[in-house]
Design a protein around this motif. Structure first.
Motif, PDB file in Angstrom:
ATOM      1  N   SER A 227      25.280 -12.533  25.505  1.00  0.00           N
ATOM      2  CA  SER A 227      25.844 -13.504  24.563  1.00  0.00           C
ATOM      3  C   SER A 227      24.773 -14.066  23.635  1.00  0.00           C
ATOM      4  O   SER A 227      25.063 -14.437  22.490  1.00  0.00           O
ATOM      5  N   ALA A 228      23.512 -14.111  24.085  1.00  0.00           N
ATOM      6  CA  ALA A 228      22.438 -14.577  23.209  1.00  0.00           C
ATOM      7  C   ALA A 228      22.200 -13.589  22.071  1.00  0.00           C
ATOM      8  O   ALA A 228      22.011 -13.977  20.919  1.00  0.00           O
ATOM      9  N   ALA A 229      22.208 -12.285  22.395  1.00  0.00           N
ATOM     10  CA  ALA A 229      22.081 -11.277  21.341  1.00  0.00           C
ATOM     11  C   ALA A 229      23.308 -11.276  20.438  1.00  0.00           C
ATOM     12  O   ALA A 229      23.193 -11.086  19.214  1.00  0.00           O
ATOM     13  N   TYR A 230      24.473 -11.502  21.012  1.00  0.00           N
ATOM     14  CA  TYR A 230      25.730 -11.560  20.261  1.00  0.00           C
ATOM     15  C   TYR A 230      25.646 -12.640  19.191  1.00  0.00           C
ATOM     16  O   TYR A 230      26.011 -12.431  18.016  1.00  0.00           O
ATOM     17  N   ARG A 231      25.142 -13.824  19.556  1.00  0.00           N
ATOM     18  CA  ARG A 231      25.094 -14.911  18.564  1.00  0.00           C
ATOM     19  C   ARG A 231      24.127 -14.586  17.424  1.00  0.00           C
ATOM     20  O   ARG A 231      24.373 -14.955  16.274  1.00  0.00           O
ATOM     21  N   VAL A 232      23.048 -13.853  17.736  1.00  0.00           N
ATOM     22  CA  VAL A 232      22.120 -13.457  16.676  1.00  0.00           C
ATOM     23  C   VAL A 232      22.748 -12.400  15.770  1.00  0.00           C
ATOM     24  O   VAL A 232      22.575 -12.434  14.549  1.00  0.00           O
ATOM     25  N   ARG A 233      23.496 -11.465  16.362  1.00  0.00           N
ATOM     26  CA  ARG A 233      24.189 -10.471  15.528  1.00  0.00           C
ATOM     27  C   ARG A 233      25.121 -11.156  14.536  1.00  0.00           C
ATOM     28  O   ARG A 233      25.202 -10.775  13.362  1.00  0.00           O
ATOM     29  N   ILE A 234      25.843 -12.168  15.002  1.00  0.00           N
ATOM     30  CA  ILE A 234      26.728 -12.908  14.102  1.00  0.00           C
ATOM     31  C   ILE A 234      25.926 -13.529  12.965  1.00  0.00           C
ATOM     32  O   ILE A 234      26.296 -13.428  11.791  1.00  0.00           O
ATOM     33  N   GLY A 235      24.824 -14.176  13.305  1.00  0.00           N
ATOM     34  CA  GLY A 235      24.008 -14.816  12.285  1.00  0.00           C
ATOM     35  C   GLY A 235      23.476 -13.830  11.258  1.00  0.00           C
ATOM     36  O   GLY A 235      23.516 -14.088  10.051  1.00  0.00           O
TER      37      GLY A 235
END
Length: 221
Positions: free
Chosen positions: A14-22
């Motif tokens: 989920s930490a990588a997921y939030r960066v992908r969104i950004g």
């Protein structure tokens, strides 16, 4: 600032997921470097990756010769280098509120439920899967109850967590909602969170960041 961006991550982190969104919201092209967190005891523990991130965690953003670790630091780094479109609102009050919502997820919910904690519960305390799942659900509900209340108190909230444009708060919330659904959390008590989820996932930047469409996600074909 035209150096290549390279993101070390894992499809279900989920930490990588939030960066992908950004990154997607900023419209920034980037190369993904998968780090499988489970296979062979976890590729994050390999010496070459430990040299990239001594914490042995994902994500890591490599920008030219620079390595930026910790998802919230990465999002702030993107905001400072590429301020448009903005991931933070204009006024200090709204910025503080947005950061508080983001940190509620990133600092209070997520650390209790990430992979290494669940592995520790299994390895050291022999906690069965059902108890580990119950642990995850408990801390998500605790956090979402507070998150929902903070959304309700802001009468001018808009379509997203803060106003009518996505922010770092939405970058953090949507991956945690994904985790909530994965672990069977009842989201009925959180109507505002569900409304924000629907608004976010209708946008292509969020849709393209979903775990199941990442290049390292398992394929059923």
């Amino acid at each position: 600032m035209n150096e290549t961006l390279k993101l070390y991550g894992y499809w279900r982190s989920s930490a990588a997921y939030r960066v992908r969104i950004g990154l997607n919201l900023k419209g920034l092209p980037y190369e993904q470097v998968p780090v499988h967190l489970v296979r062979d005891g976890g590729e994050q523990h390999a010496p070459d990756y430990a040299a990239t991130n001594p914490q042995k965690l994902v994500p890591v953003l490599v920008h030219g010769e620079r390595k930026i670790r910790q998802s919230m630091a990465i999002l702030e780094y993107l905001e400072e280098l590429w301020p448009e479109p903005a991931l933070l609102p204009v006024t200090p009050r709204d910025r503080a509120r947005t950061r508080a919502l983001a940190q509620l997820v990133a600092c209070d919910i997520h650390p209790l439920n990430n992979l290494r904690v669940l592995q520790y519960l299994e390895r050291e305390w022999n906690a069965p899967q059902s108890e580990r799942d119950a642990w995850v659900r408990h801390w998500i509900v605790e956090g979402f109850t507070a998150f929902e209340a903070m959304l309700v108190e802001d009468l001018g909230r808009g379509e997203f967590c803060e106003g009518d444009l996505p922010s770092i708060a939405d970058c953090c919330l949507i991956p945690q909602v994904y985790n909530a659904r994965r672990f069977g959390v009842d989201l009925a008590p959180f109507p505002n969170i569900r409304q924000i989820e629907a608004a976010c996932l209708a946008r292509p930047e969020f849709d393209a960041a979903r775990p199941e469409v990442q290049p390292d996600a398992p394929r059923n074909d």
